[in-house]
Write an enzyme that holds these catalytic residues in place. Structure first.
Site, PDB file in Angstrom:
ATOM      1  N   ASN A   1     -36.595 -19.760 -17.727  1.00  0.00           N
ATOM      2  CA  ASN A   1     -36.162 -20.936 -16.966  1.00  0.00           C
ATOM      3  C   ASN A   1     -35.470 -21.955 -17.872  1.00  0.00           C
ATOM      4  OD1 ASN A   1     -38.892 -21.128 -17.936  1.00  0.00           O
ATOM      5  ND2 ASN A   1     -39.217 -22.936 -16.695  1.00  0.00           N
TER       6      ASN A   1
ATOM      7  N   GLU B   1     -36.163 -16.127 -13.038  1.00  0.00           N
ATOM      8  CA  GLU B   1     -35.759 -14.930 -12.290  1.00  0.00           C
ATOM      9  C   GLU B   1     -34.262 -14.956 -11.994  1.00  0.00           C
ATOM     10  OE1 GLU B   1     -38.260 -16.974 -11.749  1.00  0.00           O
ATOM     11  OE2 GLU B   1     -39.959 -15.983 -10.780  1.00  0.00           O
TER      12      GLU B   1
ATOM     13  N   CYS C   1     -40.575 -18.160  -6.736  1.00  0.00           N
ATOM     14  CA  CYS C   1     -40.475 -19.203  -5.714  1.00  0.00           C
ATOM     15  C   CYS C   1     -39.671 -18.669  -4.520  1.00  0.00           C
ATOM     16  CB  CYS C   1     -39.825 -20.455  -6.298  1.00  0.00           C
ATOM     17  SG  CYS C   1     -38.037 -20.318  -6.482  1.00  0.00           S
TER      18      CYS C   1
ATOM     19  N   CYS D   1     -35.964 -17.916  -5.226  1.00  0.00           N
ATOM     20  CA  CYS D   1     -35.782 -16.662  -5.980  1.00  0.00           C
ATOM     21  C   CYS D   1     -36.058 -15.460  -5.093  1.00  0.00           C
ATOM     22  CB  CYS D   1     -36.694 -16.646  -7.200  1.00  0.00           C
ATOM     23  SG  CYS D   1     -36.148 -17.767  -8.503  1.00  0.00           S
TER      24      CYS D   1
END
Ligand code: THU
Length: 134
Positions: free
Chosen positions: A45, A58, A89, A92
């Site tokens: 991230n 991701e 999440c 994603c």
């Protein structure tokens, strides 16, 4: 490229997590996607002082893969140091459904607890391109 074991895939996700840029949340996430050729694409991230501009591990890994020719993703490993293995999440999930809907997700936390899901399990009744046809 030969397929690696789940353990090796997860180990690559832990290495990717070391490269997270998460000064604001201090929540580092690592992700690795394995494509149909066995090539592995990793990401972490990336956050920003303008918080909403950050991007999840991701999607960093997926967009890296897609823009370098990766297709047909088979497995995705996602790792965090949370108390429980961390699923992707909702944003994603939607993006992974578009590009990696047949992939198996392997989630691991720092205690070594592991959970395995499919994207379809995590995003039932997904919106996808067929709905755009009127
Ligand atoms: N994060 C991910 O990288 N993947 C997820 O699926 C959940 C959240 C990141 C985004 C942000 O940088 C930090 O974790 C805290 O939400």
């Amino acid at each position: 490229m030969d397929a690696c074991s789940d353990d090796e895939l997860v180990a690559e996700a832990w290495a990717a997590r070391e490269r997270a840029l998460c000064d604001y949340s201090h929540f580092a996430v690592g992700a690795v996607l394995e494509d149909e050729a066995g090539v592995r694409w990793s990401g972490a991230n990336v956050e920003n002082a303008s918080y909403n501009l950050g991007l999840c591990a991701e999607r960093v890994a997926l967009y890296y893969a897609l823009t370098h020719g990766g297709r047909g993703f088979r497995r995705i490993a996602i790792v965090t140091d949370a108390a429980l293995p961390t699923p992707p999440c909702g944003s994603c999930r939607q993006v992974l459904f578009e590009f990696a809907r047949d992939a198996t997700l392997i989630l691991e936390n720092v205690a070594g607890e592991r959970q395995v899901y499919t994207i379809r399990e995590l995003l039932p009744h997904a919106f996808e391109s067929s709905y755009l046809k009127r």
